[in-house]
Design an enzyme around this catalytic site. Structure first.
Site, PDB file in Angstrom:
ATOM      1  N   HIS A 129       0.833  -1.205   0.000  1.00 35.66           N
ATOM      2  CA  HIS A 129       0.000   0.000   0.000  1.00 35.66           C
ATOM      3  C   HIS A 129       0.868   1.256   0.000  1.00 35.66           C
ATOM      4  O   HIS A 129       0.603   2.207  -0.755  1.00 35.66           O
ATOM      5  CB  HIS A 129      -0.917   0.002   1.226  1.00 35.66           C
ATOM      6  CG  HIS A 129      -1.682   1.275   1.406  1.00 35.66           C
ATOM      7  ND1 HIS A 129      -2.901   1.512   0.798  1.00 35.66           N
ATOM      8  CD2 HIS A 129      -1.404   2.405   2.111  1.00 35.66           C
ATOM      9  CE1 HIS A 129      -3.341   2.713   1.122  1.00 35.66           C
ATOM     10  NE2 HIS A 129      -2.447   3.281   1.922  1.00 35.66           N
ATOM     11  N   GLU A 130       1.896   1.270   0.846  1.00 33.32           N
ATOM     12  CA  GLU A 130       2.780   2.435   0.888  1.00 33.32           C
ATOM     13  C   GLU A 130       3.526   2.594  -0.429  1.00 33.32           C
ATOM     14  O   GLU A 130       3.782   3.718  -0.874  1.00 33.32           O
ATOM     15  CB  GLU A 130       3.756   2.311   2.055  1.00 33.32           C
ATOM     16  CG  GLU A 130       3.098   2.268   3.430  1.00 33.32           C
ATOM     17  CD  GLU A 130       2.102   3.391   3.666  1.00 33.32           C
ATOM     18  OE1 GLU A 130       2.312   4.499   3.126  1.00 33.32           O
ATOM     19  OE2 GLU A 130       1.112   3.174   4.383  1.00 33.32           O
ATOM     20  N   HIS A 180       1.528   4.546  -2.864  1.00 33.70           N
ATOM     21  CA  HIS A 180       1.681   6.003  -2.779  1.00 33.70           C
ATOM     22  C   HIS A 180       2.921   6.462  -3.538  1.00 33.70           C
ATOM     23  O   HIS A 180       2.926   7.550  -4.135  1.00 33.70           O
ATOM     24  CB  HIS A 180       1.774   6.432  -1.318  1.00 33.70           C
ATOM     25  CG  HIS A 180       0.474   6.358  -0.584  1.00 33.70           C
ATOM     26  ND1 HIS A 180      -0.670   6.981  -1.037  1.00 33.70           N
ATOM     27  CD2 HIS A 180       0.122   5.735   0.576  1.00 33.70           C
ATOM     28  CE1 HIS A 180      -1.671   6.762  -0.188  1.00 33.70           C
ATOM     29  NE2 HIS A 180      -1.204   5.995   0.790  1.00 33.70           N
ATOM     30  N   HIS A 196       3.073   9.141  -6.627  1.00 32.18           N
ATOM     31  CA  HIS A 196       4.000  10.277  -6.646  1.00 32.18           C
ATOM     32  C   HIS A 196       4.840  10.284  -7.913  1.00 32.18           C
ATOM     33  O   HIS A 196       5.054  11.338  -8.528  1.00 32.18           O
ATOM     34  CB  HIS A 196       4.896  10.212  -5.403  1.00 32.18           C
ATOM     35  CG  HIS A 196       5.790  11.392  -5.242  1.00 32.18           C
ATOM     36  ND1 HIS A 196       7.155  11.298  -5.116  1.00 32.18           N
ATOM     37  CD2 HIS A 196       5.509  12.732  -5.192  1.00 32.18           C
ATOM     38  CE1 HIS A 196       7.673  12.500  -4.992  1.00 32.18           C
ATOM     39  NE2 HIS A 196       6.709  13.383  -5.028  1.00 32.18           N
TER      40      HIS A 196
END
Length: 231
Positions: A95-96, A99, A103
């Site tokens: 999940h991280e 991100h 980005h």
């Protein structure tokens, strides 16, 4: 009384959801991945598969403290997620990384939200003070002086808007994570379902927070309607 009731209900539901999330994470942490990869290794592979080599993965203290910091390009994983090889760790680590992909590829909503952060950081210093002072003046003047109250509500509405903008960003990061885990055969069917369930309850914490903020905003706005009825 209505305001404190809203705060109380939101807090109560948040506690329940957080408890369910922690229980889910604890339960799924007992199921070790068949590929024996830790959360750190999962994150490293997902980044490598997407051609990303300039993001560091570090371990941080605490529980559910996992986050991506775009300023110094670090994925910060809690110690449990960093070292464990479980379906829960795989879900959170991926999940991280989701991100990170947002980005890198210029996800529009993320860029828009990041642009709001400086404004929100500034306005949050005065929001509650303006509302409290505004309410005092508003009621002491029998509803005649409402500028400061309106200013406080306007500032608070920015925080509410920010919380709702965050929702699709979190959902998208989870979608990217689950898609990668499935397409790269990183998890079995059972592990995938556990990862999906973990991320669902993690997203629920954001949903409850956003709805709670919206309920508070609606209450503040209702003050003007209640005052008009009393005139």
């Amino acid at each position: 009384m209505i305001y404190y009731f809203i705060i109380g209900i939101t807090f109560f539901i948040s506690v329940i959801v957080s408890k369910i999330l922690k229980d889910k994470i604890q339960t799924y942490s007992k199921f070790y991945l068949q590929n024996h990869m830790s959360g750190k290794e999962i994150a490293e592979k997902m980044l490598t598969d997407n051609g990303i080599y300039d993001v560091n993965i570090i371990s941080v203290e605490g529980e559910l403290t996992d986050h991506y910091n775009p300023l110094n390009k670090t994925i910060n994983l809690s110690e449990k997620v960093y070292y464990e090889n479980s379906s829960a760790s795989a879900a959170i680590a991926a999940h991280e990384c989701g991100h990170v992909l947002q980005h890198k590829w210029g996800y529009n909503l993320l860029k828009f939200r990041n642009g709001l952060i400086p404004i929100l950081n500034f306005s949050s210093k005065f929001t509650h003070l303006a509302i409290m002072i505004g309410l005092t003046i508003f009621y002491s003047s029998e509803g005649k002086n409402s500028f400061i109250l309106k200013l406080g509500i306007g500032l608070f509405s920015l925080a509410v808007f920010f919380s709702f903008i965050t929702l699709p960003i979190e959902f998208d990061a989870s979608k990217r994570a689950l898609t990668w885990l499935k397409n790269k055969n990183m998890v079995t069917f059972q592990e995938y379902e556990q990862a999906k369930d973990s991320l669902k309850w993690a997203a629920m914490t954001y949903v409850i927070s956003a709805l709670g903020s919206l309920a508070q905003l609606m209450y503040f706005l209702s003050i003007f309607n209640l005052n008009k009825r009393d005139e």
